[in-house]
Design an enzyme around this catalytic site. Structure first.
Site, PDB file in Angstrom:
ATOM      1  N   HIS A 122      53.597 -66.600 -17.660  1.00  0.00           N
ATOM      2  CA  HIS A 122      52.151 -66.795 -17.563  1.00  0.00           C
ATOM      3  C   HIS A 122      51.456 -65.467 -17.727  1.00  0.00           C
ATOM      4  O   HIS A 122      51.970 -64.444 -17.280  1.00  0.00           O
ATOM      5  CB  HIS A 122      51.783 -67.401 -16.201  1.00  0.00           C
ATOM      6  CG  HIS A 122      50.453 -68.052 -16.204  1.00  0.00           C
ATOM      7  ND1 HIS A 122      49.294 -67.347 -16.001  1.00  0.00           N
ATOM      8  CD2 HIS A 122      50.095 -69.324 -16.418  1.00  0.00           C
ATOM      9  CE1 HIS A 122      48.276 -68.177 -16.081  1.00  0.00           C
ATOM     10  NE2 HIS A 122      48.725 -69.389 -16.340  1.00  0.00           N
ATOM     11  N   ASP A 173      53.304 -76.275 -16.599  1.00  0.00           N
ATOM     12  CA  ASP A 173      53.786 -77.210 -17.611  1.00  0.00           C
ATOM     13  C   ASP A 173      55.271 -77.547 -17.471  1.00  0.00           C
ATOM     14  O   ASP A 173      55.775 -78.393 -18.201  1.00  0.00           O
ATOM     15  CB  ASP A 173      53.524 -76.626 -19.017  1.00  0.00           C
ATOM     16  CG  ASP A 173      52.044 -76.562 -19.328  1.00  0.00           C
ATOM     17  OD1 ASP A 173      51.342 -77.525 -18.996  1.00  0.00           O
ATOM     18  OD2 ASP A 173      51.582 -75.548 -19.884  1.00  0.00           O
TER      19      ASP A 173
END
Ligand code: CMC
Length: 473
Positions: free
Chosen positions: A347, A405
């Site tokens: 991320h 996700d």
């Protein structure tokens, strides 16, 4: 909340405990007060580290793994709130009273029905289109159905634009950042309803349009999926919550209390997340004083990419490709040697475990066990083995952990959604963050217009086409 959903609340409460073991949220001194522009920041490629605007909508602390909406911890919202309440919170800045929430819910329910948009979707080649392409065009159709922007007598009033020309700032000087020009149009004039307009058509930037988008992007996603799979489009059920109605309109089944609760949590978790790529895309479009439907459409387009929301679909394909938990180590080694990005990990902001994955992992496990399906169980075991492998190898040094996700697809599958719907479902939820941030940004709008560092040549001599030497292939 329903008696049967207590176990789900406990899962979230436990996830919170794990997240905050030995630490808590401690307000920093003079936290985000009195920003004086320009602000200094070090900007990396992909605008890493760039500060684009101020916001009170939400806060992400990547090193601590915190996610806060309007001051409220994401774990508490997941444990005790509903998507409708969270949307109200994001839009208006405070939790609603019971009366306010009921009236807000009524507004959303009223806006679920989108006959004009469904009519247009039927003419669109849905079967040959990606579900996100359908969702994006659907936001355009909603704009047509709900606003007067395309009516012949609607003319945006640009006369009040102040002629501060961006390019009059010499590009070779560093922008000073003072509020040296007010770039705004007079919004009320710009969005003035033409006379004799149907009362159901809204101002393209007002509260109604925010509600319209929160409510009916879900209806577009559902209708798109039903049409894509040659099934009858299901009418919304006004008795159901947003989460339950979404499951119902897509799958045709009314969910159990537990399924509804889990859907609510997954919607809450995805509702907002700083100015991620899709939120930034929608803010950029809104900042030109285009309109909120176009802005949301551009959010959908940005979310589609595999580095962003599109990762959730790819995660499932990747887990299927790995095939079994025993293959994980070899698969991972090969993926690393090929410099492949492992979907659902890493991320830009989180350098700690993503709090959303902390909730989604246990929810996936819960649903997999409840489903009793050996196929689901195998996929979950592969996911756990991969998480372990990635965290051991990349967690400590590179700070790479599962992101939102990674487990969401397993949850969606267990709730009965097809893989094509994973990213549209992300969008259905994120639309709340998009509209809340657009509405906030437009209060003090300034067009987004960053710069590039020109690294090309100067002073090239123009050669007429007939004098250019042909390159031999
Ligand atoms: N697998 C393997 N290596 C990774 C991964 C990954 N998933 N993510 C980052 N890295 C490595 C990357 O190779 C680089 O290594 P090095 O320094 O040796 O070159 C380093 O970590 C920094 O990565 P980056 O690509 O420069 O980081 P970024 O901030 O530009 O990208 C990201 C962030 C999310 C795009 C990236 O982590 C990624 O591609 N992840 C996989 C796709 C994914 O899961 N996306 C969903 C993101 S979260 C929710 C959302 O936004 O939808």
């Amino acid at each position: 909340m329903h008696e049967n959903t207590k176990e789900i609340t406990e899962l979230v409460v436990n996830a919170k405990k794990q997240a905050y073991e030995g630490k808590g949220i401690v307000p920093e001194p003079a936290f985000t007060k009195n920003i004086k522009w320009p602000v200094k920041c070090i900007v990396g490629p992909g605008l890493e580290g760039a500060i684009a605007c101020e916001s009170k909508v939400g806060y992400v602390n990547g090193s601590q793994g915190w996610l806060i909406y309007r001051g409220y911890d994401i774990f508490d919202l997941c444990a005790y709130s509903t998507y409708e309440e969270v949307c109200y919170l994001l839009l208006f800045g405070s939790l609603p009273s019971e009366k306010q929430l009921n009236s807000f819910k009524k507004d959303l329910i009223k806006l679920r029905s989108i006959p004009g948009t469904i009519g247009l979707l039927r003419k669109f080649p849905i079967k040959e289109s990606n579900a996100m392409a359908t969702l994006r065009i659907g936001t355009n159709f909603l704009r047509r159905e709900s606003t007067y922007l395309d009516l012949p007598d609607y003319k945006p009033d640009t006369t009040s634009a102040i002629s501060a020309d961006e390019d009059s700032i010499p590009m070779e000087t560093i922008p000073k950042g003072e509020r040296h020009a007010i770039y705004e149009f007079d919004k009320s004039k710009n969005t003035k309803k033409p006379d004799n307009v149907d009362k159901n058509l809204y101002s393209p930037s007002g509260y109604d349009s925010c509600c319209r988008l929160i409510s009916s992007v879900a209806s577009v996603a559902a209708a798109g999926e039903r049409l894509r799979t040659s099934q009858v489009v299901i009418k919304p059920d006004p008795e159901l919550s947003h989460a339950a109605n979404l499951i119902y309109m897509i799958t045709g089944k009314r969910p159990t209390a537990v399924e509804e609760r889990i859907m609510d949590i997954i919607l809450i978790l995805h509702a907002d997340h700083g100015i991620n790529a899709s939120t930034f895309a929608s803010l950029v479009v809104a900042s030109t004083l285009s309109d909120i439907y176009f802005a949301v459409g551009s959010g959908v387009a940005a979310l589609n990419g595999p580095l962003h929301g599109g990762a959730n679909e790819r995660v499932l394909s990747m887990l299927l490709e790995i095939g079994s938990p025993e293959n994980v180590k070899d698969w991972f080694k090969k993926a690393r040697s090929e410099k492949r990005k492992i979907m659902g990990f890493g991320h830009r902001v989180y350098k700690a475990y993503d709090p959303r994955a902390r909730v989604l992992g246990p929810l996936a496990e819960f649903l997999v066990n409840a489903s009793g399906s050996s196929e689901n169980k195998k996929i979950f075991e592969i996911a756990k083995a991969l998480e372990n492998e990635v965290v051991i190898n990349l967690g400590k040094d590179k700070k790479i952990f599962p992101n939102v996700d990674f487990y969401s697809g397993i949850v969606y599958s267990c709730l009965g959604f097809s893989q094509e719907m994973f990213t549209p479902l992300f969008a259905v939820s994120r639309v709340a963050g998009w509209v809340a941030r657009i509405a906030e940004y437009l209060e003090h709008n300034r067009i987004f217009r960053p710069r590039t560092i020109y690294t090309g040549p100067l002073n090239k001599k123009y050669i007429p086409i007939n004098k250019r030497i042909k390159k031999v292939k």
